[in-house]
Design an enzyme around this catalytic site. Structure first.
Site, short mmCIF file in Angstrom:
data_model
loop_
_atom_site.label_atom_id
_atom_site.label_comp_id
_atom_site.label_asym_id
_atom_site.label_seq_id
_atom_site.Cartn_x
_atom_site.Cartn_y
_atom_site.Cartn_z
N ARG A 15 34.31 0.76 -19.60
CA ARG A 15 33.56 -0.03 -20.05
C ARG A 15 32.10 0.09 -21.48
O ARG A 15 33.02 1.01 -21.92
CB ARG A 15 32.26 0.51 -18.55
CG ARG A 15 32.74 -0.22 -17.35
CD ARG A 15 31.78 -0.11 -16.37
NE ARG A 15 31.80 1.61 -16.61
CZ ARG A 15 31.11 1.99 -14.85
NH1 ARG A 15 30.04 1.46 -14.45
NH2 ARG A 15 31.30 3.26 -14.76
N TYR A 94 23.77 5.54 -17.43
CA TYR A 94 23.42 6.39 -16.59
C TYR A 94 23.60 7.55 -16.68
O TYR A 94 23.93 8.06 -17.51
CB TYR A 94 24.82 6.12 -15.61
CG TYR A 94 24.86 4.55 -14.86
CD1 TYR A 94 23.64 4.28 -14.11
CD2 TYR A 94 25.27 3.41 -15.13
CE1 TYR A 94 23.63 3.35 -13.45
CE2 TYR A 94 25.74 2.26 -14.76
CZ TYR A 94 24.24 2.05 -13.78
OH TYR A 94 24.76 0.40 -13.26
N HIS A 96 22.47 10.52 -13.96
CA HIS A 96 22.86 11.03 -11.96
C HIS A 96 22.77 12.28 -12.42
O HIS A 96 23.48 13.03 -12.11
CB HIS A 96 24.17 10.51 -12.33
CG HIS A 96 24.05 9.35 -11.75
ND1 HIS A 96 23.76 8.59 -10.72
CD2 HIS A 96 24.98 8.27 -12.44
CE1 HIS A 96 24.20 7.20 -10.24
NE2 HIS A 96 24.81 7.38 -12.06
N GLU A 118 19.30 4.19 -13.60
CA GLU A 118 19.36 4.26 -12.11
C GLU A 118 18.18 5.20 -11.94
O GLU A 118 18.01 4.85 -10.22
CB GLU A 118 20.52 5.53 -11.59
CG GLU A 118 19.95 7.18 -11.82
CD GLU A 118 20.54 7.90 -13.41
OE1 GLU A 118 20.52 8.81 -13.41
OE2 GLU A 118 21.40 6.89 -14.16
N ARG A 203 15.47 -2.90 7.48
CA ARG A 203 16.70 -3.39 7.28
C ARG A 203 17.90 -3.30 7.70
O ARG A 203 18.91 -4.42 7.64
CB ARG A 203 17.49 -2.05 5.94
CG ARG A 203 18.86 -2.62 4.80
CD ARG A 203 18.42 -3.52 3.78
NE ARG A 203 19.97 -3.94 3.77
CZ ARG A 203 19.94 -5.02 3.05
NH1 ARG A 203 18.94 -5.83 3.38
NH2 ARG A 203 20.64 -4.65 2.71
N SER A 220 21.04 5.85 12.06
CA SER A 220 21.61 6.42 11.67
C SER A 220 21.21 8.22 12.41
O SER A 220 19.94 8.34 11.71
CB SER A 220 21.27 6.79 10.48
OG SER A 220 22.07 8.00 9.89
N VAL A 298 35.85 9.13 -6.57
CA VAL A 298 35.60 8.39 -8.01
C VAL A 298 34.38 8.37 -8.61
O VAL A 298 33.92 7.48 -7.49
CB VAL A 298 36.76 7.61 -8.17
CG1 VAL A 298 36.44 7.22 -10.14
CG2 VAL A 298 38.38 8.13 -7.93
N ASN A 300 33.16 6.81 -11.10
CA ASN A 300 32.92 5.38 -12.31
C ASN A 300 33.84 4.51 -11.33
O ASN A 300 34.60 4.15 -12.21
CB ASN A 300 33.09 6.37 -13.54
CG ASN A 300 34.59 6.84 -14.02
OD1 ASN A 300 34.77 7.45 -12.77
ND2 ASN A 300 34.80 6.22 -15.70
#
Length: 373
Positions: A15, A94, A96, A118, A203, A220, A298, A300
């Site tokens: 990207r 990004y 993280h 993010e 939701r 959950s 992964v 990305n």
């Protein structure tokens, strides 16, 4: 303002921070844009395309970093990129950080101003700059999981959609947000038996209405996870707490209880992963096996489809990039509380509370950082 777009250097990341159409918008507003040569080659955009949009092509990443006031990227800066950042520079990408202490330390040391895609917010509480990549990752997770389930790839040899007379595969999606919902959509489309776990009853109601009962929903709890994980052929981890490390909802014991050849795909891996047995992988070596269960982690995932991902990303980041360039970062953040939520690091301080908490840093609010600036 001088805006820099370096070539991404993360393993098999194709990207690029901006497409030529975005460059043209910035140039139209009176800014200079500097693009590293071949930065867009992975999405089929040549240097000539960027030149036609008004960019200046530079030969090296160092030249871009040395020249630019604002760096626009896709993935978090790697170690060699962090060393090129300056204290008078703004990084927009990004990050993280909660799952990446080394990067956090490097950004703090650099003194740079780092704004994370993010954690930028919207009026409805969503994360608009994360959404398109969550959509891509959610859809890709089913493709990746279906591929890993093939026997030759280490899986148990299950076709997710089954065939007449043979039951479909069982898919459990942990997290009913953007990524989880898009994963469910793809899995339903293939004919799999799909269950979504989430802790928001509203939701779950939305998901039930959206799929008309074609997707099972479950609140959950530890008990629900205990029951559903051992029976699953494919588990998608799609848990997100904005800015914070992902909770480990699927434990090592759960993994031991799964069928040999079952598959885990951890979309949450950028934030540390929501499976206890998860560890980051790359597109070069995407999977590994723990207790006979295939793990795909992964970091990305959207990089596998860089053209789709880059166009989708530029669509949402460009308005913010233009504001940063047009107003300067201080004014842009003062005027837009949602962009202000994206400030993670400035002048050696951590400005996102969840990141500071998870990594043990002192927290300085974005408002206080702006006042001091």
């Amino acid at each position: 303002m001088k805006v820099g777009i370096p070539k991404e250097v993360k393993v098999l990341e194709f990207r690029v921070g901006m497409v030529p159409a975005g460059v043209r918008e910035l140039v139209h507003d009176g800014h200079e844009v500097f693009v590293e040569t071949n930065a867009g080659a992975g999405i089929g955009m040549l240097d000539a395309d960027y030149k036609a949009a008004g960019a200046t092509i530079l030969d090296t990443a160092k030249a871009v970093y040395d020249t630019a006031d604002l760096i626009v990227k896709v993935k978090e800066p790697q170690a060699e990129e962090c060393q090129m950042l300056r204290s008078d520079q703004v990084l927009f990408t990004y990050l993280h950080l909660a799952a990446d202490r080394a990067q956090t330390e490097a950004l703090v040391k650099s003194g740079t101003t780092a704004i994370a895609y993010e954690t930028v917010t919207a009026n409805d509480g969503s994360l608009p700059l994360l959404t398109p990549m969550s959509e891509v990752a959610g859809r890709l997770s089913i493709q990746a999981g279906a591929f890993a389930l093939q026997k030759a790839n280490g899986g148990r040899g299950v076709l997710l959609g089954g065939v007449p007379g043979v039951a479909p595969g069982k898919v459990v999606v942990v997290g009913g947000g953007v990524a989880g919902t898009h994963a469910a959509e793809m899995a339903v489309g293939l004919g799999a038996e799909v269950t979504i776990l989430d802790r928001s009853v509203p939701r779950l109601r939305q998901i039930n209405d959206l799929y008309g009962g074609r997707v099972r929903t479950a609140y959950s709890t530890k008990n629900a996870i205990d029951e559903l994980i051992p029976e699953a052929d494919l588990v998608i981890g799609a848990v997100l707490i904005a800015g914070a490390a992902a909770p480990k909802l699927v434990t090592a014991e759960h993994v031991k209880s799964m069928k040999a050849g079952a598959v885990l795909v951890d979309i949450s891996i950028d934030q540390g992963g929501c499976f206890e047995t998860s560890r980051p992988t790359t597109h070069a070596e995407p999977t590994y096996v723990v207790d006979d269960v295939v793990h795909y982690c992964v970091t990305n995932m959207p990089g596998a489809v860089p053209r789709t991902s880059t166009f989708a990303l530029t669509n949402v980041t460009l308005p913010f990039a233009k504001n940063l360039a047009n107003m300067g970062w201080r004014e842009a953040l003062l005027k837009d509380k949602h962009l202000r939520h994206g400030l993670n690091v400035h002048a050696g301080h951590i400005n996102h509370e969840a990141v500071a908490h998870d990594l043990g840093y002192d927290y300085l609010s974005a408002e206080d950082a702006l006042q001091a600036a």
